[in-house]
Design an enzyme around this catalytic site. Structure first.
Site, PDB file in Angstrom:
ATOM      1  N   LYS A 242       0.831  -1.222   0.000  1.00 32.36           N
ATOM      2  CA  LYS A 242       0.000   0.000   0.000  1.00 32.36           C
ATOM      3  C   LYS A 242       0.860   1.265   0.000  1.00 32.36           C
ATOM      4  CE  LYS A 242      -4.049  -2.160   2.128  1.00 32.36           C
ATOM      5  NZ  LYS A 242      -3.555  -3.500   2.505  1.00 32.36           N
TER       6      LYS A 242
ATOM      7  N   ILE B 232       5.718  10.917  -2.163  1.00 32.98           N
ATOM      8  CA  ILE B 232       5.898  11.797  -3.321  1.00 32.98           C
ATOM      9  C   ILE B 232       6.239  10.920  -4.533  1.00 32.98           C
ATOM     10  CG2 ILE B 232       6.605  13.784  -1.943  1.00 32.98           C
ATOM     11  CD1 ILE B 232       9.506  13.197  -2.820  1.00 32.98           C
ATOM     12  N   GLY B 233       5.922  11.430  -5.713  1.00 31.80           N
ATOM     13  CA  GLY B 233       6.043  10.617  -6.913  1.00 31.80           C
ATOM     14  C   GLY B 233       7.420  10.013  -7.112  1.00 31.80           C
ATOM     15  N   ASN B 234       8.474  10.807  -6.877  1.00 33.46           N
ATOM     16  CA  ASN B 234       9.836  10.313  -7.100  1.00 33.46           C
ATOM     17  C   ASN B 234      10.139   9.103  -6.217  1.00 33.46           C
ATOM     18  OD1 ASN B 234      12.640  10.648  -8.095  1.00 33.46           O
ATOM     19  ND2 ASN B 234      13.031  11.064  -5.927  1.00 33.46           N
ATOM     20  N   THR B 235       9.696   9.172  -4.966  1.00 31.29           N
ATOM     21  CA  THR B 235       9.968   8.072  -4.035  1.00 31.29           C
ATOM     22  C   THR B 235       9.158   6.834  -4.409  1.00 31.29           C
ATOM     23  OG1 THR B 235      10.426   9.677  -2.306  1.00 31.29           O
ATOM     24  CG2 THR B 235       9.902   7.449  -1.570  1.00 31.29           C
TER      25      THR B 235
ATOM     26  N   ARG C  39     -15.083 -15.360   3.422  1.00 25.87           N
ATOM     27  CA  ARG C  39     -15.294 -16.363   4.461  1.00 25.87           C
ATOM     28  C   ARG C  39     -16.074 -17.542   3.884  1.00 25.87           C
ATOM     29  NH1 ARG C  39     -11.656 -14.461   6.125  1.00 25.87           N
ATOM     30  NH2 ARG C  39     -11.204 -13.492   8.133  1.00 25.87           N
TER      31      ARG C  39
ATOM     32  N   GLY D 191      -6.917 -15.477   4.212  1.00 31.86           N
ATOM     33  CA  GLY D 191      -5.874 -15.706   5.213  1.00 31.86           C
ATOM     34  C   GLY D 191      -6.299 -16.721   6.249  1.00 31.86           C
TER      35      GLY D 191
HETATM   36  O1  C5P Z   1      -7.425 -13.574   7.472  1.00 26.28           O
HETATM   37  P1  C5P Z   1      -8.238 -12.878   6.420  1.00 26.28           P
HETATM   38  O2  C5P Z   1      -8.809 -13.818   5.371  1.00 26.28           O
HETATM   39  O3  C5P Z   1      -9.254 -11.939   6.979  1.00 26.28           O
HETATM   40  O4  C5P Z   1      -7.132 -12.017   5.657  1.00 26.28           O
HETATM   41  C1  C5P Z   1      -7.454 -11.077   4.715  1.00 26.28           C
HETATM   42  C2  C5P Z   1      -6.200 -10.398   4.210  1.00 26.28           C
HETATM   43  O5  C5P Z   1      -6.614  -9.343   3.369  1.00 26.28           O
HETATM   44  C3  C5P Z   1      -5.333  -9.770   5.277  1.00 26.28           C
HETATM   45  O6  C5P Z   1      -3.984  -9.864   4.827  1.00 26.28           O
HETATM   46  C4  C5P Z   1      -5.781  -8.337   5.325  1.00 26.28           C
HETATM   47  O7  C5P Z   1      -4.762  -7.445   5.668  1.00 26.28           O
HETATM   48  C5  C5P Z   1      -6.187  -8.093   3.900  1.00 26.28           C
HETATM   49  N1  C5P Z   1      -7.215  -7.090   3.739  1.00 26.28           N
HETATM   50  C6  C5P Z   1      -8.480  -7.158   4.312  1.00 26.28           C
HETATM   51  N2  C5P Z   1      -9.411  -6.202   4.091  1.00 26.28           N
HETATM   52  C7  C5P Z   1      -9.108  -5.173   3.316  1.00 26.28           C
HETATM   53  C8  C5P Z   1      -7.859  -5.079   2.730  1.00 26.28           C
HETATM   54  C9  C5P Z   1      -6.923  -6.057   2.964  1.00 26.28           C
HETATM   55  O8  C5P Z   1      -8.784  -8.102   5.020  1.00 26.28           O
HETATM   56  N3  C5P Z   1     -10.026  -4.270   3.106  1.00 26.28           N
END
Ligand code: C5P
Length: 234
Positions: A63, A67-70, A177, A206
């Site tokens: 994420k 600044i643009g250069n960086t 989920r 995750g």
């Molecule tokens: O464990 P879980 O399935 O919730 O992981 C979701 C992943 O997605 C994590 O790495 C979390 O940082 C990322 N994430 C999120 N919701 C967002 C953006 C990113 O759960 N809006």
């Protein structure tokens, strides 16, 4: 694209050893991994390169915004790591710099429009006049105009953003989920099938996999659900 290639497993673990153990355990069942802050700041960047060299695809969830250069110099070096996806915040300067810097590489840039932990009140506190829906739509249109490859969004926003960005850009959705798994802190989650039906190209998952008693079986259940949703949508 195969259903399996659409599943990105978030390697949200404390250290490289735990990440390597999970990758070993999942074996050929998983082809795409996400490395975020937690692991990146604990030796995860060399692991990301190693996974790429081993034939896995890697999503580096950094994420970026500066600044643009960086931004440009950072993105150019990420492109050299050999990873496939990188997140940036959807600010026009940041997106423009990142798109220019990755030109000629295989890296795809995903913009984060509005963090899903923000509601209209949080945006107002941060000094924004627009609410979440209007700001997300505005930034999605800017991302498209600037040549960003895709967006990360909640599966609940996917259909609305697809209408803004058209068919060519990628939509990558966390907040997934599978049936029967604990929601945890994901308050607005959808099932893998519902996310695919809403227009997601890739799903980030995750804890439903990392914390399963049999992570590989959890992966296979999700892959089967993605495949079934795709057949239903054809
Ligand atoms: O464990 P879980 O399935 O919730 O992981 C979701 C992943 O997605 C994590 O790495 C979390 O940082 C990322 N994430 C999120 N919701 C967002 C953006 C990113 O759960 N809006």
């Amino acid at each position: 694209m195969q259903a399996r290639e659409k599943l990105i497993v978030a390697l949200d673990v404390d250290d490289v050893r735990a990440a390597e153990a999970m990758v070993e355990r999942l074996g050929d069942a998983v082809v795409f991994y996400k490395v975020g802050y937690q692991l990146a700041f604990a030796g995860g960047l060399p692991l990301a390169s190693a996974l790429s060299r081993a034939g896995k695809r890697v999503f580096l969830d950094m994420k970026l915004h500066d600044i643009g250069n960086t931004v440009a110099r950072g993105v150019a070096n990420v492109a050299r790591l050999g990873v496939h996806f990188l997140t940036i915040h959807a600010y026009p300067q940041t997106m423009r710099a990142a798109v220019e810097a990755k030109a000629g590489s295989d890296l795809k840039l995903l913009a984060v429009t509005v963090l899903t932990s923000y509601d209209d009140g949080d945006l107002s506190d941060a000094g924004y006049a627009l609410g979440v829906d209007a700001l997300a739509a505005k930034r999605a249109a800017q991302a498209r105009a600037l040549g960003v490859d895709g967006l990360v969004c909640s599966p609940l926003e996917a259909a609305a953003l697809r209408a803004v960005i058209g068919a060519d850009m990628l939509l990558v959705t966390p907040g997934i989920r599978p049936q029967g798994s604990a929601a945890g802190d994901q308050k607005r989650a959808l099932s893998p099938a519902a996310a695919i039906a809403a227009g997601a190209d890739y799903l980030v998952v995750g804890r439903p996999i990392l914390q399963a008693s049999d992570p590989k079986a959890a992966v296979e259940t999700i892959v089967a659900e993605i495949a079934a949703a795709e057949r239903a949508g054809e």
